[in-house]
Design a protein around this motif. Structure first.
Motif, PDB file in Angstrom:
ATOM      1  N   UNK A  25       0.844  -1.192   0.000  1.00 54.33           N
ATOM      2  CA  UNK A  25       0.000   0.000   0.000  1.00 54.33           C
ATOM      3  C   UNK A  25       0.878   1.241   0.000  1.00 54.33           C
ATOM      4  N   UNK A  26       0.408   2.330  -0.604  1.00 55.43           N
ATOM      5  CA  UNK A  26       1.202   3.558  -0.576  1.00 55.43           C
ATOM      6  C   UNK A  26       1.421   4.025   0.854  1.00 55.43           C
ATOM      7  N   UNK A  27       2.649   4.447   1.187  1.00 57.75           N
ATOM      8  CA  UNK A  27       2.875   4.980   2.537  1.00 57.75           C
ATOM      9  C   UNK A  27       2.100   6.278   2.742  1.00 57.75           C
ATOM     10  N   UNK A  28       1.839   6.583   3.996  1.00 55.50           N
ATOM     11  CA  UNK A  28       1.077   7.788   4.309  1.00 55.50           C
ATOM     12  C   UNK A  28       1.778   9.023   3.753  1.00 55.50           C
ATOM     13  N   UNK A  29       1.024   9.846   3.072  1.00 52.23           N
ATOM     14  CA  UNK A  29       1.567  11.083   2.529  1.00 52.23           C
ATOM     15  C   UNK A  29       2.318  10.940   1.231  1.00 52.23           C
ATOM     16  N   UNK A  30       2.406   9.716   0.681  1.00 50.81           N
ATOM     17  CA  UNK A  30       3.128   9.527  -0.577  1.00 50.81           C
ATOM     18  C   UNK A  30       2.367  10.194  -1.712  1.00 50.81           C
ATOM     19  N   UNK A  31       3.074  10.942  -2.559  1.00 46.25           N
ATOM     20  CA  UNK A  31       2.368  11.591  -3.675  1.00 46.25           C
ATOM     21  C   UNK A  31       1.971  10.578  -4.732  1.00 46.25           C
TER      22      UNK A  31
END
Length: 643
Positions: free
Chosen positions: A123-129
């Motif tokens: 999953x995309x890390x938190x805050x990843x654009x």
């Protein structure tokens, strides 16, 4: 005097103000640390020494310091250049210098969950654009800052963060006008450079215990000062990728072989095998994370769009929703291919190979094979063939062909393709395990119909070259050449030979001296009651010894054709049938070589007229029976070692 005092006081005030200004500037400088980036190779890879387009490890810049760009102000642009100590061979896109080499800022992720091959979902890390491509690709791309104080949103959340490079020279890529915003003291900026392919073949294998290294150098320059720590990094180590072994075979011209493959009735059986093994565990790679459902159907490629994830395929960072033009950035044309080239094939010789070949675990032998079972990608990646496997595919003589087209055959066997006297077959990896060095045993079938009267199949020896494919001489970046591609490091190996059907006899003592003469009979026994195919051929008589008075032995003589079921009969003093001449005064031994498989001989020595002394003996058969122990002088299997 009063005026002087007034001016003195004014000068003192000015000096004080100037001193205060200098101190303030010094304090501001101390509060604004330099924009520093530390380079590191995220994951140096092992690459194949034969490869012209090997994916090297990514280069990472971890940056901090500097002054973030204020809201709506232009982010300073920088040119980022990377160099290798060999040619960069990343695919060129179109007719210009635009390259598939890719720079990303702040590890952007696609918005949806991404399946990866180790049965996890990343999953995309938190805050990843989100991944956003800078268009037009390869050109300066102005962006604006977002800094309004700490904390501030990243400027790359809503602006481009994926940039394409341009081929700057044979060994360098430049990313022009990249907006790199300094993160300040409270933040961090990550810059990743990926999809860099290198010509490992150009550097070769080390002659020492230390492997040859591929190194990357990085430079950043432009409208802001960026300091790079450790700008030189090792991004790959070079090792031999393919190890070749196997067997050889020999055949007799007068006996059909595998005629069942040519419309006959023989049971088909492999004659020998070629063994190909990985030089290191991840040397064999499939094209993409997607798996073939059956090993013979090409799957649609799936995204490989997690930055820095080790997919262990021939493709690199590949995001089909991001890069929509053709050729697609990061996507290889094929999986790893293995090319067999059979050289010097004679007339009437046909070569067949297995259409699918399992990849086996270390320690497997031809007689005891254990198929590898690579870890499978999870849904939504298409489930498919579960074992490691090579599949025979259509290609040209160099193993090239951009599409995966499996070759069909009957009973799992198909004939190779031909170019002149060369036969070639190309296999592609459809699944492999990157964690173990696998081996494949490729069964080879040689087929021909005997026709000795027409000298078919043509006698001779054939060799085989085994290499990665496609083979190429282009070690530069290209828009049209296949990826992957390889240099040719193969050497010809003995494959098989087709020998004339001869019968070799030794007459240990013959004489026509001191009142004696020798008579010889050689029977062509290929005509029999057991269904043996009749054979005919000439007989070569080779004389070893001397003639009366110390003269040299007569030269070898080739008789006329001796038909099946007939005998060659002659004596030294007078000659005989089928054109054998007299060799008066000769004494020594004779080796006869008959161009038919089954023969027997008898010699009779007597005084002239056989008045007093006479002796006969059977000729010694020089062809070792079945060639069991390898002691045969002739290399031809015969009936018997003697009588």
């Amino acid at each position: 005097m009063a005026d002087f005092r007034k001016w003195f006081l004014a000068f003192a005030v000015v000096a004080l103000l100037l001193g205060m200004g200098s101190t303030a500037n010094a304090q501001i400088g101390l509060q604004t640390p330099a924009f520093n980036c530390t380079a590191n190779a995220g994951n140096p890879t092992i690459v194949r020494a034969e490869g012209l387009t090997e994916l090297v490890g990514d280069m990472l810049l971890n940056c901090n310091g500097g002054t973030p760009t204020l809201l709506n102000a232009a982010i300073p642009l920088s040119n980022v250049t990377v160099f290798l100590n060999t040619n960069i061979t990343s695919r060129l896109l179109g007719s210009g210098n635009l390259s598939e080499a890719t720079l990303m800022i702040d590890e952007p992720f696609p918005p949806a969950p991404i399946a990866v091959p180790d049965n996890t979902v990343t999953l995309p890390p938190a805050g990843a654009p989100p991944q956003t491509l800078a268009v037009p690709q390869g050109l300066a791309h102005p962006e604006t800052g977002t800094f309004v104080g700490v904390p501030s949103p990243s400027p790359y959340l809503t602006q481009a963060n994926v940039f394409s490079g341009q081929q700057n020279s044979a060994s360098s890529i430049v990313f022009l006008g990249v907006p790199i915003d300094a993160p300040g003291t409270a933040g961090q900026r990550v810059i990743r450079i990926t999809n860099i392919r290198a010509n490992a073949f150009q550097l070769g294998v080390s002659s020492t215990l230390i492997p040859t290294q591929i190194t990357m150098y990085i430079a950043v320059n432009g409208s802001q000062q960026v300091t790079i720590n450790n700008p030189t990094q090792t991004v790959a180590f070079i090792q031999v990728g393919l190890i070749v072994g196997g067997q050889t075979a020999s055949f007799l011209q007068c006996t059909d072989n595998n005629n069942g493959l040519l419309g006959g009735t023989q049971t088909v059986a492999s004659d020998f095998y070629i063994q190909v093994s990985e030089g290191f565990a991840s040397s064999f790679k499939r094209r993409n994370i997607s798996l073939s459902a059956d090993g013979v159907t090409a799957p649609a490629p799936s995204d490989q769009n997690v930055p820095g994830y080790p997919y262990n395929t021939e493709s690199g960072f590949y995001a089909k929703e991001l890069f929509t033009s053709t050729p697609v950035v990061g996507l290889a044309d094929t999986g790893t291919r293995i090319l067999l080239r059979f050289n010097n094939l004679g007339a009437g010789v046909h070569v067949f190979v297995a259409t699918t070949v399992p990849l086996d675990l270390p320690g497997s032998t031809f007689l005891a094979q254990t198929a590898s079972t690579p870890p499978q990608p999870p849904s939504p990646v298409t489930a498919g063939i579960k074992n490691g496997q090579l599949t025979l595919v259509s290609s040209d003589v160099n193993g090239a062909g951009s599409s995966f087209t499996a070759v069909s055959g009957t009973g799992g066997v198909a004939e190779v393709s031909y170019s002149g006297t060369t036969g070639y077959a190309t296999y592609e990896v459809v699944n492999s395990d990157p964690n173990v060095p696998e081996t494949a045993f490729i069964n080879i079938f040689v087929a021909f119909l005997s026709n000795t009267a027409q000298n078919l199949p043509a006698p001779g020896s054939s060799t085989v070259n085994v290499s990665f494919a496609p083979l190429s001489n282009d070690g530069l970046a290209s828009a049209t050449d296949p990826i992957p591609r390889f240099g040719d490091t193969s050497t010809p190996r003995a494959a098989f030979s087709i020998n004339l059907c001869t019968c070799n006899l030794l007459f240990t003592f013959v004489t026509n001296q001191s009142g004696f003469d020798t008579g010889i009979a050689i029977a062509n026994t290929s005509l029999d009651t057991f269904g043996t195919g009749p054979q005919q051929g000439t007989v070569t008589l080779t004389y070893f010894g001397s003639t009366a008075g110390g003269g040299v032995a007569p030269p070898p003589f080739v008789t006329q054709t001796v038909p099946a079921g007939q005998e060659l009969i002659f004596n030294l003093s007078g000659g005989g049938n089928f054109g054998v001449p007299a060799v008066p005064g000769f004494e020594g031994y004779i080796i006869s070589t008959a161009n038919f498989q089954y023969c027997h001989g008898f010699a009779f020595i007597s005084d002239v007229g056989a008045q007093k002394l006479a002796e006969g003996y059977l000729a010694i058969q020089l062809d070792f029976p079945f060639n069991l122990l390898g002691f045969s002088r002739t290399g031809v299997s015969g009936e018997n070692d003697g009588h």
